[in-house]
Design a protein around this motif. Structure first.
Motif, PDB file in Angstrom:
ATOM      1  N   THR A  78       0.840  -1.197   0.000  1.00  0.00           N
ATOM      2  CA  THR A  78       0.000   0.000   0.000  1.00  0.00           C
ATOM      3  C   THR A  78       0.872   1.242   0.000  1.00  0.00           C
ATOM      4  O   THR A  78       1.869   1.310   0.719  1.00  0.00           O
ATOM      5  N   THR A  79       0.510   2.214  -0.820  1.00  0.00           N
ATOM      6  CA  THR A  79       1.156   3.525  -0.817  1.00  0.00           C
ATOM      7  C   THR A  79       0.088   4.597  -0.667  1.00  0.00           C
ATOM      8  O   THR A  79      -1.114   4.301  -0.693  1.00  0.00           O
ATOM      9  N   LYS A  80       0.515   5.847  -0.559  1.00  0.00           N
ATOM     10  CA  LYS A  80      -0.435   6.933  -0.320  1.00  0.00           C
ATOM     11  C   LYS A  80      -1.415   7.117  -1.473  1.00  0.00           C
ATOM     12  O   LYS A  80      -2.504   7.673  -1.280  1.00  0.00           O
ATOM     13  N   ASP A  81      -1.027   6.641  -2.672  1.00  0.00           N
ATOM     14  CA  ASP A  81      -1.928   6.791  -3.818  1.00  0.00           C
ATOM     15  C   ASP A  81      -2.512   5.462  -4.291  1.00  0.00           C
ATOM     16  O   ASP A  81      -3.176   5.416  -5.330  1.00  0.00           O
ATOM     17  N   ARG A  82      -2.294   4.382  -3.514  1.00  0.00           N
ATOM     18  CA  ARG A  82      -2.892   3.097  -3.875  1.00  0.00           C
ATOM     19  C   ARG A  82      -3.155   2.305  -2.592  1.00  0.00           C
ATOM     20  O   ARG A  82      -2.238   1.742  -1.997  1.00  0.00           O
ATOM     21  N   ASP A  83      -4.414   2.266  -2.197  1.00  0.00           N
ATOM     22  CA  ASP A  83      -4.812   1.682  -0.919  1.00  0.00           C
ATOM     23  C   ASP A  83      -5.186   0.217  -1.106  1.00  0.00           C
ATOM     24  O   ASP A  83      -6.258  -0.099  -1.635  1.00  0.00           O
ATOM     25  N   ASN A  84      -4.299  -0.689  -0.659  1.00  0.00           N
ATOM     26  CA  ASN A  84      -4.558  -2.129  -0.746  1.00  0.00           C
ATOM     27  C   ASN A  84      -4.672  -2.789   0.619  1.00  0.00           C
ATOM     28  O   ASN A  84      -4.686  -4.019   0.713  1.00  0.00           O
ATOM     29  N   ASP A  85      -4.745  -1.997   1.700  1.00  0.00           N
ATOM     30  CA  ASP A  85      -4.741  -2.583   3.046  1.00  0.00           C
ATOM     31  C   ASP A  85      -6.149  -2.972   3.485  1.00  0.00           C
ATOM     32  O   ASP A  85      -7.118  -2.836   2.740  1.00  0.00           O
ATOM     33  N   ASN A  86      -6.256  -3.451   4.725  1.00  0.00           N
ATOM     34  CA  ASN A  86      -7.526  -3.955   5.245  1.00  0.00           C
ATOM     35  C   ASN A  86      -8.160  -3.011   6.266  1.00  0.00           C
ATOM     36  O   ASN A  86      -9.030  -3.417   7.039  1.00  0.00           O
ATOM     37  N   TYR A  87      -7.718  -1.744   6.267  1.00  0.00           N
ATOM     38  CA  TYR A  87      -8.238  -0.739   7.197  1.00  0.00           C
ATOM     39  C   TYR A  87      -9.202   0.164   6.439  1.00  0.00           C
ATOM     40  O   TYR A  87      -9.132   0.268   5.206  1.00  0.00           O
ATOM     41  N   PHE A  88     -10.113   0.826   7.170  1.00  0.00           N
ATOM     42  CA  PHE A  88     -11.102   1.671   6.485  1.00  0.00           C
ATOM     43  C   PHE A  88     -10.479   2.962   5.966  1.00  0.00           C
ATOM     44  O   PHE A  88     -11.077   3.654   5.137  1.00  0.00           O
ATOM     45  N   GLN A  89      -9.260   3.281   6.454  1.00  0.00           N
ATOM     46  CA  GLN A  89      -8.494   4.388   5.901  1.00  0.00           C
ATOM     47  C   GLN A  89      -7.233   3.830   5.234  1.00  0.00           C
ATOM     48  O   GLN A  89      -6.921   2.648   5.361  1.00  0.00           O
ATOM     49  N   ASN A  90      -6.497   4.704   4.551  1.00  0.00           N
ATOM     50  CA  ASN A  90      -5.238   4.306   3.933  1.00  0.00           C
ATOM     51  C   ASN A  90      -4.134   4.349   4.983  1.00  0.00           C
ATOM     52  O   ASN A  90      -3.773   5.426   5.471  1.00  0.00           O
ATOM     53  N   CYS A  91      -3.591   3.197   5.316  1.00  0.00           N
ATOM     54  CA  CYS A  91      -2.578   3.117   6.374  1.00  0.00           C
ATOM     55  C   CYS A  91      -1.337   3.935   6.040  1.00  0.00           C
ATOM     56  O   CYS A  91      -0.671   4.452   6.942  1.00  0.00           O
ATOM     57  N   ALA A  92      -0.992   4.044   4.769  1.00  0.00           N
ATOM     58  CA  ALA A  92       0.204   4.789   4.371  1.00  0.00           C
ATOM     59  C   ALA A  92       0.055   6.285   4.633  1.00  0.00           C
ATOM     60  O   ALA A  92       1.056   7.005   4.698  1.00  0.00           O
ATOM     61  N   LYS A  93      -1.188   6.760   4.790  1.00  0.00           N
ATOM     62  CA  LYS A  93      -1.430   8.183   5.017  1.00  0.00           C
ATOM     63  C   LYS A  93      -1.528   8.538   6.496  1.00  0.00           C
ATOM     64  O   LYS A  93      -1.465   9.719   6.848  1.00  0.00           O
ATOM     65  N   LEU A  94      -1.673   7.541   7.351  1.00  0.00           N
ATOM     66  CA  LEU A  94      -1.852   7.817   8.773  1.00  0.00           C
ATOM     67  C   LEU A  94      -0.573   8.404   9.360  1.00  0.00           C
ATOM     68  O   LEU A  94       0.512   7.851   9.194  1.00  0.00           O
ATOM     69  N   GLU A  95      -0.707   9.516  10.077  1.00  0.00           N
ATOM     70  CA  GLU A  95       0.453  10.255  10.559  1.00  0.00           C
ATOM     71  C   GLU A  95       0.712  10.011  12.042  1.00  0.00           C
ATOM     72  O   GLU A  95      -0.203   9.758  12.823  1.00  0.00           O
ATOM     73  N   PHE A  96       1.991  10.096  12.395  1.00  0.00           N
ATOM     74  CA  PHE A  96       2.410  10.167  13.798  1.00  0.00           C
ATOM     75  C   PHE A  96       3.397  11.308  13.893  1.00  0.00           C
ATOM     76  O   PHE A  96       4.400  11.330  13.186  1.00  0.00           O
ATOM     77  N   GLN A  97       3.079  12.292  14.737  1.00  0.00           N
ATOM     78  CA  GLN A  97       3.889  13.502  14.867  1.00  0.00           C
ATOM     79  C   GLN A  97       4.085  14.179  13.508  1.00  0.00           C
ATOM     80  O   GLN A  97       5.154  14.690  13.191  1.00  0.00           O
ATOM     81  N   GLY A  98       3.025  14.143  12.707  1.00  0.00           N
ATOM     82  CA  GLY A  98       3.030  14.833  11.430  1.00  0.00           C
ATOM     83  C   GLY A  98       3.711  14.114  10.292  1.00  0.00           C
ATOM     84  O   GLY A  98       3.813  14.657   9.187  1.00  0.00           O
ATOM     85  N   VAL A  99       4.161  12.882  10.517  1.00  0.00           N
ATOM     86  CA  VAL A  99       4.874  12.120   9.482  1.00  0.00           C
ATOM     87  C   VAL A  99       4.019  10.925   9.057  1.00  0.00           C
ATOM     88  O   VAL A  99       3.677  10.079   9.894  1.00  0.00           O
ATOM     89  N   PRO A 100       3.656  10.804   7.770  1.00  0.00           N
ATOM     90  CA  PRO A 100       2.877   9.663   7.291  1.00  0.00           C
ATOM     91  C   PRO A 100       3.665   8.355   7.403  1.00  0.00           C
ATOM     92  O   PRO A 100       4.893   8.361   7.513  1.00  0.00           O
ATOM     93  N   GLY A 101       2.949   7.251   7.319  1.00  0.00           N
ATOM     94  CA  GLY A 101       3.555   5.945   7.524  1.00  0.00           C
ATOM     95  C   GLY A 101       4.454   5.461   6.409  1.00  0.00           C
ATOM     96  O   GLY A 101       5.347   4.644   6.633  1.00  0.00           O
ATOM     97  N   GLY A 102       4.233   5.937   5.169  1.00  0.00           N
ATOM     98  CA  GLY A 102       5.026   5.434   4.050  1.00  0.00           C
ATOM     99  C   GLY A 102       4.473   4.129   3.524  1.00  0.00           C
ATOM    100  O   GLY A 102       3.578   3.515   4.110  1.00  0.00           O
ATOM    101  N   GLY A 103       5.009   3.682   2.390  1.00  0.00           N
ATOM    102  CA  GLY A 103       4.526   2.447   1.778  1.00  0.00           C
ATOM    103  C   GLY A 103       4.932   1.219   2.584  1.00  0.00           C
ATOM    104  O   GLY A 103       6.006   1.181   3.173  1.00  0.00           O
ATOM    105  N   TRP A 104       4.044   0.188   2.576  1.00  0.00           N
ATOM    106  CA  TRP A 104       4.332  -1.034   3.326  1.00  0.00           C
ATOM    107  C   TRP A 104       3.275  -2.081   3.010  1.00  0.00           C
ATOM    108  O   TRP A 104       2.249  -1.791   2.421  1.00  0.00           O
ATOM    109  N   TRP A 105       3.547  -3.323   3.433  1.00  0.00           N
ATOM    110  CA  TRP A 105       2.574  -4.420   3.300  1.00  0.00           C
ATOM    111  C   TRP A 105       1.657  -4.380   4.522  1.00  0.00           C
ATOM    112  O   TRP A 105       1.759  -5.199   5.438  1.00  0.00           O
TER     113      TRP A 105
END
Length: 279
Positions: free
Chosen positions: A199-226
């Protein structure tokens, strides 16, 4: 399983077959991952028959190759990669430093082709990961984590496969062993990364109702990942490297690496005969 037989004379010839190509422009599909002023540091530049991976290069050198940047050719076109030769010929596919200046909040195409600097923080590219692990040899994934106290933990998944892009670069993992926790295949917190699509910020393939790659912690998004929903591990979150209880917000890690190498190989036998080596 892959069988390789290398005679010492052949290995020496492969390593030493430097030609006028050494003086020509460096050719590599992912050359953007190597700064122009580092091109002269490619250690096997001009080699006529390129190794498939870093372990192939180590064998071709009869075990004398040193750590550094090499041209490898897992498929049709050469790529540059950093090789950890002293640790056994691992091909580095990811490196991250906490609070890295390299941005890991990237698009699908950037994660596909790779970004960063192969001599430092980088992602080699999902397509290259696929080409490396598709065979014919079986590959394994190595993970190395270093915390703030310089304590190092490692782990290996054997086998390791990244499927083709049409599957979303789905992750396939085998058995785990190591001093780190198994954060990818054990469903300890309802996060199971094995068999997940990327999953990346422009392609949501995860199992969450939001895009996990966009979720931020201290203003920093998660980045692409499985991602699952979302993560028991994420080595591409540059403000907090996350790996279950080994690396997290309370137990900060400074560095993380991901690397691959064949899981079964053949040793060089000076008599010219081959035998299988279980790694």
């Amino acid at each position: 399983m892959e069988w390789r037989c290398w005679l010492p004379a052949v290995a020496t010839a492969l390593l030493l077959c430097m030609t006028e190509a050494d003086k020509e422009h460096l050719q590599a599909e992912n050359l953007s991952l190597l700064p122009v002023n580092q091109h002269n540091k490619v250690l096997n530049r001009g080699m006529k028959v390129l190794p498939r991976d870093c372990y192939d290069m180590l064998i071709a050198s009869s075990g004398t190759a040193r750590d550094g940047v090499y041209l490898i050719q897992p498929h049709d076109s050469p790529i540059v990669a950093y090789c950890a030769m002293q640790e056994g010929g691992w091909t580095i596919v990811q490196h991250i430093t906490v609070n890295s200046s390299v941005d890991f909040d990237r698009t699908w195409d950037e994660y596909k082709n790779g970004f960063g600097d192969v001599t430092g923080d980088h992602w080699l590219g999902n397509e290259h990961l696929h080409q490396l692990t598709r065979g014919p040899a079986r590959y394994k994934l190595g993970v190395k984590l270093v915390d703030q106290d310089a304590v190092t933990k490692t782990g290996e998944y054997d086998p390791f496969l990244v499927e083709e892009e049409s599957t979303g670069y789905r992750l396939r993992l085998g058995l785990f062993q190591g001093t780190a926790l198994d954060a990818l295949t054990l469903d300890t917190e309802n996060y199971l990364h094995d068999n997940q699509k990327f999953t990346t910020k422009d392609r949501d393939n995860d199992n969450y109702f939001q895009n996990c790659a966009k979720l931020e912690f201290q203003g920093v998004p998660g980045g692409g990942w499985w991602y699952d929903a979302c993560a028991g591990a994420n080595l591409n979150r540059r403000n907090v490297i996350y790996w279950q209880k080994d690396c997290n917000k309370e137990r900060l890690c400074k560095y993380a690496w991901m690397m691959v190498r064949p899981s079964e190989t053949v040793k060089v036998i000076h008599s010219g005969h081959c035998r299988k080596e279980e790694l």
